[in-house]
Design a protein around this motif. Structure first.
Motif, mmCIF file in Angstrom:
data_model
loop_
_atom_site.group_PDB
_atom_site.id
_atom_site.type_symbol
_atom_site.label_atom_id
_atom_site.label_comp_id
_atom_site.label_asym_id
_atom_site.label_seq_id
_atom_site.Cartn_x
_atom_site.Cartn_y
_atom_site.Cartn_z
ATOM 1 N N LEU A 54 -23.834 123.937 44.204
ATOM 2 C CA LEU A 54 -25.173 123.385 43.998
ATOM 3 C C LEU A 54 -25.208 122.066 44.749
ATOM 4 N N LEU A 55 -25.984 122.000 45.825
ATOM 5 C CA LEU A 55 -25.892 120.872 46.761
ATOM 6 C C LEU A 55 -27.216 120.128 46.854
ATOM 7 N N ASP A 56 -27.227 118.902 46.332
ATOM 8 C CA ASP A 56 -28.420 118.070 46.429
ATOM 9 C C ASP A 56 -28.612 117.622 47.880
ATOM 10 N N ILE A 57 -29.851 117.619 48.338
ATOM 11 C CA ILE A 57 -30.104 117.187 49.717
ATOM 12 C C ILE A 57 -30.041 115.677 49.841
ATOM 13 N N GLY A 58 -30.650 114.953 48.879
ATOM 14 C CA GLY A 58 -30.768 113.499 49.005
ATOM 15 C C GLY A 58 -29.557 112.745 48.525
ATOM 16 N N LEU A 59 -28.409 112.999 49.156
ATOM 17 C CA LEU A 59 -27.178 112.317 48.767
ATOM 18 C C LEU A 59 -27.001 111.025 49.557
ATOM 19 N N ILE A 81 -26.669 126.736 46.961
ATOM 20 C CA ILE A 81 -28.046 126.553 46.504
ATOM 21 C C ILE A 81 -28.416 125.102 46.752
ATOM 22 N N PHE A 82 -29.423 124.871 47.591
ATOM 23 C CA PHE A 82 -29.906 123.520 47.831
ATOM 24 C C PHE A 82 -30.740 123.050 46.636
ATOM 25 N N VAL A 83 -30.595 121.779 46.296
ATOM 26 C CA VAL A 83 -31.402 121.152 45.254
ATOM 27 C C VAL A 83 -32.183 120.021 45.908
ATOM 28 N N THR A 84 -33.490 119.985 45.691
ATOM 29 C CA THR A 84 -34.310 118.954 46.303
ATOM 30 C C THR A 84 -35.340 118.422 45.319
ATOM 31 N N ALA A 85 -35.643 117.140 45.425
ATOM 32 C CA ALA A 85 -36.684 116.527 44.603
ATOM 33 C C ALA A 85 -37.974 116.368 45.384
ATOM 34 N N ARG A 86 -37.972 116.747 46.670
ATOM 35 C CA ARG A 86 -39.142 116.514 47.522
ATOM 36 C C ARG A 86 -39.656 117.839 48.071
ATOM 37 N N LEU A 94 -36.010 126.238 54.069
ATOM 38 C CA LEU A 94 -36.265 127.663 54.217
ATOM 39 C C LEU A 94 -36.399 128.087 55.664
ATOM 40 N N GLY A 95 -36.879 127.189 56.510
ATOM 41 C CA GLY A 95 -37.191 127.586 57.867
ATOM 42 C C GLY A 95 -36.066 127.411 58.859
ATOM 43 N N LEU A 96 -35.340 126.325 58.762
ATOM 44 C CA LEU A 96 -34.239 126.107 59.688
ATOM 45 C C LEU A 96 -33.046 126.947 59.284
ATOM 46 N N GLU A 97 -32.167 127.199 60.236
ATOM 47 C CA GLU A 97 -31.000 128.040 59.973
ATOM 48 C C GLU A 97 -29.885 127.209 59.354
ATOM 49 N N MET A 98 -30.143 126.732 58.122
ATOM 50 C CA MET A 98 -29.190 125.852 57.467
ATOM 51 C C MET A 98 -28.056 126.635 56.814
ATOM 52 N N GLY A 99 -28.289 127.914 56.532
ATOM 53 C CA GLY A 99 -27.233 128.714 55.939
ATOM 54 C C GLY A 99 -27.213 128.711 54.430
ATOM 55 N N ALA A 100 -28.149 128.005 53.782
ATOM 56 C CA ALA A 100 -28.197 128.032 52.324
ATOM 57 C C ALA A 100 -28.708 129.386 51.848
ATOM 58 N N ASP A 101 -28.264 129.785 50.664
ATOM 59 C CA ASP A 101 -28.651 131.080 50.110
ATOM 60 C C ASP A 101 -29.900 130.988 49.249
ATOM 61 N N ASP A 102 -30.221 129.789 48.768
ATOM 62 C CA ASP A 102 -31.358 129.637 47.873
ATOM 63 C C ASP A 102 -31.674 128.148 47.750
ATOM 64 N N TYR A 103 -32.753 127.835 47.041
ATOM 65 C CA TYR A 103 -33.079 126.443 46.761
ATOM 66 C C TYR A 103 -33.726 126.371 45.394
ATOM 67 N N ILE A 104 -33.724 125.170 44.803
ATOM 68 C CA ILE A 104 -34.443 124.909 43.567
ATOM 69 C C ILE A 104 -34.921 123.465 43.622
ATOM 70 N N THR A 105 -36.108 123.202 43.076
ATOM 71 C CA THR A 105 -36.681 121.868 43.151
ATOM 72 C C THR A 105 -36.568 121.144 41.814
ATOM 73 N N LYS A 106 -36.322 119.836 41.897
ATOM 74 C CA LYS A 106 -36.287 118.980 40.710
ATOM 75 C C LYS A 106 -37.718 118.551 40.358
ATOM 76 N N PRO A 107 -37.991 118.376 39.072
ATOM 77 C CA PRO A 107 -37.148 118.702 37.911
ATOM 78 C C PRO A 107 -37.175 120.201 37.660
ATOM 79 N N PHE A 108 -36.075 120.739 37.143
ATOM 80 C CA PHE A 108 -36.016 122.170 36.876
ATOM 81 C C PHE A 108 -35.506 122.413 35.461
ATOM 82 N N ASN A 109 -35.894 123.554 34.922
ATOM 83 C CA ASN A 109 -35.402 124.008 33.627
ATOM 84 C C ASN A 109 -33.979 124.533 33.815
#
Length: 238
Positions: A54-59, A81-86, A94-109
């Motif tokens: 689980l990898l936050d983008i804004g590190l 899985i990318f985690v982003t607050a923005r 989603l668009g660039l070939e970053m290689g992540a399998d999924d994403y989820i946005t903060k705040p999340f359940n």
């Protein structure tokens, strides 16, 4: 048994987030490791290989978008899985070939996060079963080879992300027929992602950028308003 628990590495500079996510995962039978920086996460992952990150983008320092390149180099089959607050970062994810399998946005359940984790791990397990891949699909001048994970148009290779490939393959399996947005979500992301059609919209948009002669006037992937999308044979002139 604890030694059989799947290992999830949580990379986030928010200490409260790390504690709450790791506790929830451990309560649900996973083994959780945590790191506040990408640099620490890379060192931890080399010592104790995770099953999912689980990898936050804004590190601070090295951000998540930079860190995933290092993870791919060291352990390219570990899902991320990318985690982003923005929200504005979603097109990049989603668009660039970053290689992540999924994403989820903060705040999340936390239960929603758990559903994402379970879905990605199940998909990774299916990919490791060694089942024979389906035959290649041909739709007009579009050739899709699941075994080689390759797409060509009139013999010209097209570079797609894993999700873009999966969406295109899903449409190609029912070429000429309308596939609902909900069906694409279920088949590519899993039933846990129902209600998040934006991931389909963004991947369709980026697919069109790569396979359409004019993405603003698509002739291959056609939108049927209020229903879904249809892949049709197309052989552009010239």
């Amino acid at each position: 048994m604890m030694d059989m628990a799947r290992h999830i590495l949580i990379v986030d500079d928010d200490a409260l987030m790390r504690r709450s996510v790791s506790l929830h995962l451990e309560q649900n039978g996973y083994r959780a490791g945590t790191a506040a920086t990408a640099e620490d996460a890379l060192a931890l992952a080399r010592r104790d290989r995770p099953d999912l990150i689980l990898l936050d983008i804004g590190l601070p320092g090295m951000d998540g978008l930079q860190a995933i390149r290092h993870f791919q180099r060291d352990m390219d089959d570990v899902p991320v899985i990318f985690v982003t607050a923005r929200r504005r970062e979603l097109d990049t994810i989603l668009g660039l070939e970053m290689g992540a399998d999924d994403y989820i946005t903060k705040p999340f359940n936390l239960d929603i996060l758990l559903a994402h984790v379970k879905a990605i791990l199940r998909r990774a397990e299916r990919g490791a079963t060694g089942q024979p891949p389906p035959d290649a699909l041909i739709v007009g001048d579009l050739h899709i080879d699941p075994a080689a994970h390759e797409v060509t148009i009139d013999g010209r290779p097209i570079a797609l992300t894993a999700k873009e490939f999966a969406v295109l393959h899903t449409l190609a399996l029912d070429a000429g027929k309308v596939v609902s947005t909900e069906d694409i979500l279920s088949r590519v992301w899993g039933a846990e992602f129902m209600g998040e059609p934006q991931v389909v919209y963004v991947n369709i948009r980026w697919l069109r950028e790569k396979i359409e002669t004019d993405p603003n006037q698509p002739r291959r992937i056609i939108n049927v308003r209020g229903v879904g999308y249809k892949l049709i044979p197309n052989t552009p002139p010239g």
